[in-house]
Design a protein around this motif. Structure first.
Motif, PDB file in Angstrom:
ATOM      1  N   GLN A 197       7.561 -15.991   5.992  1.00  0.00           N
ATOM      2  CA  GLN A 197       6.272 -15.679   6.240  1.00  0.00           C
ATOM      3  C   GLN A 197       5.865 -15.568   7.507  1.00  0.00           C
ATOM      4  O   GLN A 197       4.929 -14.606   7.714  1.00  0.00           O
ATOM      5  N   TYR A 198       6.435 -15.938   8.510  1.00  0.00           N
ATOM      6  CA  TYR A 198       6.342 -15.562   9.780  1.00  0.00           C
ATOM      7  C   TYR A 198       6.647 -14.047   9.922  1.00  0.00           C
ATOM      8  O   TYR A 198       5.877 -13.258  10.665  1.00  0.00           O
ATOM      9  N   ALA A 199       7.740 -13.603   9.565  1.00  0.00           N
ATOM     10  CA  ALA A 199       8.208 -12.301   9.753  1.00  0.00           C
ATOM     11  C   ALA A 199       7.322 -11.416   9.185  1.00  0.00           C
ATOM     12  O   ALA A 199       6.851 -10.325   9.574  1.00  0.00           O
ATOM     13  N   ALA A 200       6.980 -11.728   7.883  1.00  0.00           N
ATOM     14  CA  ALA A 200       5.847 -10.792   7.055  1.00  0.00           C
ATOM     15  C   ALA A 200       4.444 -10.665   7.794  1.00  0.00           C
ATOM     16  O   ALA A 200       4.112  -9.777   7.724  1.00  0.00           O
ATOM     17  N   THR A 201       4.077 -11.952   8.459  1.00  0.00           N
ATOM     18  CA  THR A 201       2.860 -11.609   8.986  1.00  0.00           C
ATOM     19  C   THR A 201       2.965 -10.733  10.088  1.00  0.00           C
ATOM     20  O   THR A 201       1.999 -10.075  10.389  1.00  0.00           O
ATOM     21  N   LEU A 202       4.075 -10.968  11.020  1.00  0.00           N
ATOM     22  CA  LEU A 202       4.085  -9.892  11.968  1.00  0.00           C
ATOM     23  C   LEU A 202       4.392  -8.609  11.593  1.00  0.00           C
ATOM     24  O   LEU A 202       3.831  -7.606  12.126  1.00  0.00           O
ATOM     25  N   ALA A 203       5.172  -8.394  10.590  1.00  0.00           N
ATOM     26  CA  ALA A 203       5.446  -6.849  10.130  1.00  0.00           C
ATOM     27  C   ALA A 203       4.096  -6.502   9.722  1.00  0.00           C
ATOM     28  O   ALA A 203       3.983  -5.206   9.713  1.00  0.00           O
ATOM     29  N   THR A 204       3.185  -7.215   8.887  1.00  0.00           N
ATOM     30  CA  THR A 204       2.099  -6.695   8.178  1.00  0.00           C
ATOM     31  C   THR A 204       1.251  -6.219   9.580  1.00  0.00           C
ATOM     32  O   THR A 204       0.622  -5.098   9.335  1.00  0.00           O
ATOM     33  N   TRP A 205       0.996  -6.993  10.504  1.00  0.00           N
ATOM     34  CA  TRP A 205       0.507  -6.387  11.603  1.00  0.00           C
ATOM     35  C   TRP A 205       0.855  -5.021  12.386  1.00  0.00           C
ATOM     36  O   TRP A 205       0.266  -4.422  12.838  1.00  0.00           O
ATOM     37  N   LEU A 206       2.279  -5.011  12.415  1.00  0.00           N
ATOM     38  CA  LEU A 206       2.814  -3.831  12.638  1.00  0.00           C
ATOM     39  C   LEU A 206       2.257  -2.474  11.801  1.00  0.00           C
ATOM     40  O   LEU A 206       2.058  -1.479  12.250  1.00  0.00           O
ATOM     41  N   GLY A 207       2.032  -2.760  10.462  1.00  0.00           N
ATOM     42  CA  GLY A 207       1.758  -1.784   9.720  1.00  0.00           C
ATOM     43  C   GLY A 207       2.519  -1.678   8.369  1.00  0.00           C
ATOM     44  O   GLY A 207       2.523  -0.527   7.564  1.00  0.00           O
ATOM     45  N   VAL A 208       3.411  -2.531   8.184  1.00  0.00           N
ATOM     46  CA  VAL A 208       4.229  -2.429   6.966  1.00  0.00           C
ATOM     47  C   VAL A 208       3.346  -2.633   5.924  1.00  0.00           C
ATOM     48  O   VAL A 208       2.733  -3.641   5.719  1.00  0.00           O
ATOM     49  N   PRO A 209       3.489  -1.598   4.721  1.00  0.00           N
ATOM     50  CA  PRO A 209       2.597  -1.986   3.734  1.00  0.00           C
ATOM     51  C   PRO A 209       3.294  -3.154   2.869  1.00  0.00           C
ATOM     52  O   PRO A 209       4.297  -3.596   2.888  1.00  0.00           O
ATOM     53  N   THR A 210       2.015  -3.848   2.028  1.00  0.00           N
ATOM     54  CA  THR A 210       2.374  -5.002   1.351  1.00  0.00           C
ATOM     55  C   THR A 210       3.710  -4.724   0.436  1.00  0.00           C
ATOM     56  O   THR A 210       4.364  -5.557   0.411  1.00  0.00           O
ATOM     57  N   ALA A 211       3.687  -3.414  -0.214  1.00  0.00           N
ATOM     58  CA  ALA A 211       4.757  -3.133  -1.167  1.00  0.00           C
ATOM     59  C   ALA A 211       6.389  -3.169  -0.587  1.00  0.00           C
ATOM     60  O   ALA A 211       7.235  -3.471  -1.194  1.00  0.00           O
ATOM     61  N   GLN A 212       6.233  -3.101   0.845  1.00  0.00           N
ATOM     62  CA  GLN A 212       7.376  -3.031   1.595  1.00  0.00           C
ATOM     63  C   GLN A 212       7.714  -4.273   2.070  1.00  0.00           C
ATOM     64  O   GLN A 212       8.870  -4.496   2.536  1.00  0.00           O
ATOM     65  N   LEU A 213       7.182  -5.236   2.144  1.00  0.00           N
ATOM     66  CA  LEU A 213       7.348  -6.610   2.733  1.00  0.00           C
ATOM     67  C   LEU A 213       8.794  -7.412   2.091  1.00  0.00           C
ATOM     68  O   LEU A 213       9.519  -8.115   2.754  1.00  0.00           O
ATOM     69  N   ALA A 214       9.062  -6.873   0.748  1.00  0.00           N
ATOM     70  CA  ALA A 214      10.100  -7.620   0.261  1.00  0.00           C
ATOM     71  C   ALA A 214      11.422  -6.801   0.736  1.00  0.00           C
ATOM     72  O   ALA A 214      12.420  -7.520   0.807  1.00  0.00           O
ATOM     73  N   SER A 215      11.304  -5.771   1.226  1.00  0.00           N
ATOM     74  CA  SER A 215      12.409  -5.520   1.724  1.00  0.00           C
ATOM     75  C   SER A 215      12.734  -5.609   3.301  1.00  0.00           C
ATOM     76  O   SER A 215      13.831  -5.874   3.821  1.00  0.00           O
ATOM     77  N   VAL A 216      11.676  -6.198   4.036  1.00  0.00           N
ATOM     78  CA  VAL A 216      11.614  -6.613   5.424  1.00  0.00           C
ATOM     79  C   VAL A 216      12.187  -8.006   5.323  1.00  0.00           C
ATOM     80  O   VAL A 216      12.867  -8.417   6.347  1.00  0.00           O
ATOM     81  N   ALA A 217      11.629  -8.895   4.440  1.00  0.00           N
ATOM     82  CA  ALA A 217      12.051 -10.360   4.382  1.00  0.00           C
ATOM     83  C   ALA A 217      12.455 -10.622   2.931  1.00  0.00           C
ATOM     84  O   ALA A 217      11.530 -10.726   2.036  1.00  0.00           O
ATOM     85  N   PRO A 218      13.661 -10.273   2.595  1.00  0.00           N
ATOM     86  CA  PRO A 218      14.000 -10.223   1.095  1.00  0.00           C
ATOM     87  C   PRO A 218      13.705 -11.615   0.261  1.00  0.00           C
ATOM     88  O   PRO A 218      13.905 -11.271  -0.805  1.00  0.00           O
ATOM     89  N   ASN A 219      13.721 -12.696   0.961  1.00  0.00           N
ATOM     90  CA  ASN A 219      13.543 -13.898   0.184  1.00  0.00           C
ATOM     91  C   ASN A 219      11.923 -14.267   0.145  1.00  0.00           C
ATOM     92  O   ASN A 219      11.733 -15.186  -0.326  1.00  0.00           O
ATOM     93  N   LEU A 220      11.259 -13.583   0.545  1.00  0.00           N
ATOM     94  CA  LEU A 220       9.683 -13.706   0.669  1.00  0.00           C
ATOM     95  C   LEU A 220       9.277 -14.154  -0.686  1.00  0.00           C
ATOM     96  O   LEU A 220       8.321 -15.009  -0.582  1.00  0.00           O
ATOM     97  N   SER A 221       9.485 -13.775  -1.840  1.00  0.00           N
ATOM     98  CA  SER A 221       9.127 -13.815  -3.212  1.00  0.00           C
ATOM     99  C   SER A 221       9.394 -15.323  -3.625  1.00  0.00           C
ATOM    100  O   SER A 221       8.651 -15.920  -4.402  1.00  0.00           O
ATOM    101  N   THR A 222      10.320 -15.837  -3.234  1.00  0.00           N
ATOM    102  CA  THR A 222      10.396 -17.267  -3.403  1.00  0.00           C
ATOM    103  C   THR A 222       9.790 -18.220  -2.848  1.00  0.00           C
ATOM    104  O   THR A 222       9.146 -19.195  -3.746  1.00  0.00           O
ATOM    105  N   PHE A 223       8.788 -17.968  -1.840  1.00  0.00           N
ATOM    106  CA  PHE A 223       7.828 -18.726  -1.374  1.00  0.00           C
ATOM    107  C   PHE A 223       6.537 -18.242  -1.885  1.00  0.00           C
ATOM    108  O   PHE A 223       5.773 -19.099  -2.070  1.00  0.00           O
ATOM    109  N   THR A 224       6.393 -17.155  -2.045  1.00  0.00           N
ATOM    110  CA  THR A 224       4.917 -16.571  -2.706  1.00  0.00           C
ATOM    111  C   THR A 224       4.904 -17.109  -4.340  1.00  0.00           C
ATOM    112  O   THR A 224       3.757 -17.117  -4.588  1.00  0.00           O
TER     113      THR A 224
END
Length: 456
Positions: free
Chosen positions: A417-444
């Motif tokens: 979640q921490y990484a995804a929040t910072l990556a989103t600010w950088l401009g990573v599209p929502t659809a690409q967050l799963a590749s930035v933080a591969p286990n994110l879906s476990t929490f969402t």
């Protein structure tokens, strides 16, 4: 050869440059409107953030002091933080109605007051949402080698493994691959603290620079540097050697751009660090100079990695933390002032991270032992500051947030979640967050938000 040994061997005496391609730099307009840089500050050893952000109101401080014993800081020495204008949600702060900083971190208070600093509570590596009840019952899925320095450092930086269970890339490198960075020039991901997993992408490789000097010794002479590419390629006789040649040649090309920047004695931002000699200050000064010269690097997005070691405080913690926090607070404050002077307050974000927290209960040698969740600072003009995020743990041994009975707080916010929040600010599209933080879906999937809300 594993990747770390290979890159160390290829880098020679201080700068490893490995990129898929290294072409001619194209001019970048010297504007800050679309520029963003994330500066990741890793506190190696396991920072005891229980003494970084401290309950300040009378009842909460008394409880803190009673359990912390010899590690408790005097209430009169603390730096109280003004509450958010919306007040505190005491359901999220375990009843604490005011917090304070460690006295050595007092240089950061002005950024809190200006709304340029936030605190993310109780964050750490998780395999899945975890409760004390699951741990007691033996049904919890836990991170690999929990409480191990090396493993938790890797999980903080990588946030996932591949199908073979190997860590090959970090979320900083992956994020850079999804934000339109110039991947054919100087790498948009730069470490000023040696090799780091966080800066490695799936295909993008990082640039690791020294804080001064150049990649090759000047004693070798210009003739060697000029003829190195031909000479090295003639010596190569295998794919491994050819790869090493490619890395060295990329380092040579990058050195011609980077070295004048990091050795610029007339840099305005470098002068702001005058008299600061700590490792973290020297690293942040180098990052500040690289950002100051961002037009020469032809990047609109950058990720930097710096670090400060020494947080494995099993003994003599109070004195050790005093020195470490003095260096951290002074250097980060100077860096933020430098960004403000460049007009980049809204474009640069600083985020801390560490292996794990430390036990709330002190040990018998004046220190604290390996624990789990810890608190983190985020600073920058784009931060929704002067506020707290996440859930503060209940300061109760063997209580609802304790992994054991020594105050090892079970994280209520994941690194993903921490990484995804910072990556989103950088401009990573929502659809690409799963590749930035591969286990994110476990929490969402469990209802935990992908965006923690601390970035504007």
């Amino acid at each position: 050869m594993n990747r770390r040994k290979f890159l160390k061997g290829a880098g020679g005496v201080g700068m490893v440059a490995a990129m898929s391609q290294l072409g001619a730099l194209k001019a970048l307009a010297d504007t800050s409107s679309d520029y963003k840089a994330l500066v990741c500050v890793f506190l190696f050893g396991g920072n005891d953030s229980n003494n970084m952000i401290i309950p300040y109101d009378s009842a909460s401080y008394t409880n803190y002091a009673n359990i912390r014993g010899g590690l408790a800081l005097a209430q009169s020495s603390l730096v109280p933080l003004s509450n958010p204008s919306t007040g505190l949600n005491t359901a999220k702060t375990a009843g604490v109605t005011q917090f304070a900083l460690h006295p050595a971190l007092s240089p950061l208070k002005s950024f809190w007051d200006a709304g340029q600093m936030a605190v993310q509570f109780n964050t750490g590596p998780l395999a899945a949402p975890t409760t004390r009840a699951q741990i007691v019952a033996g049904t919890a899925t836990l991170p690999t080698n929990l409480f191990s320095h090396a493993d938790q450092q890797q999980q903080w930086q990588a946030t996932g493994t591949d199908a073979l269970g190997m860590i090959r890339a970090g979320w900083g490198g992956r994020a850079a691959e999804h934000v339109g960075a110039n991947l054919s020039g100087i790498s948009p991901v730069i470490s000023v603290s040696g090799n780091s997993i966080l800066t490695q992408g799936d295909s993008l490789r990082p640039l690791s620079v020294p804080t001064y000097g150049s990649v090759f010794s000047p004693l070798w002479g210009d003739a060697y540097l000029a003829g190195s590419e031909i000479g090295l390629r003639n010596l190569a006789s295998s794919q491994l050697e050819l790869a090493q040649v490619s890395i060295k040649n990329a380092a040579l090309a990058a050195s011609s751009t980077i070295s004048p920047i990091i050795n610029n004695s007339s840099s305005a931002v470098k002068a702001m660090f005058s008299g600061q000699t700590s490792a973290i200050a020297v690293q942040l000064a180098t990052v500040a100079m690289l950002i100051e010269s961002r037009a020469k690097l032809a990047q609109s997005r950058q990720v930097f990695f710096v670090s400060l070691g020494g947080f494995d405080t099993h003994t003599d913690q109070l004195a050790t933390q005093q020195g470490l926090y003095t260096a951290l607070g002074t250097s980060v404050a100077t860096f933020m002032n430098a960004m403000n002077s460049l007009g980049l307050a809204n474009n640069v974000t600083v985020a801390t991270m560490s292996d794990f927290g430390r036990t709330f209960k002190p040990n018998s040698t004046g220190g604290a032992d390996h624990a789990w969740g810890g608190h983190q600072f985020i600073l920058g003009g784009a931060v929704k500051g002067k506020n707290y995020y996440g859930t503060f743990p209940t300061h109760q041994l063997a209580g609802p947030n304790d992994y054991s009975s020594e105050g090892r707080w079970i994280p209520t916010t994941s690194v993903e979640q921490y990484a995804a929040t910072l990556a989103t600010w950088l401009g990573v599209p929502t659809a690409q967050l799963a590749s930035v933080a591969p286990n994110l879906s476990t929490f969402t999937a469990a209802g935990w938000p992908a965006n923690l809300g601390f970035m504007g």
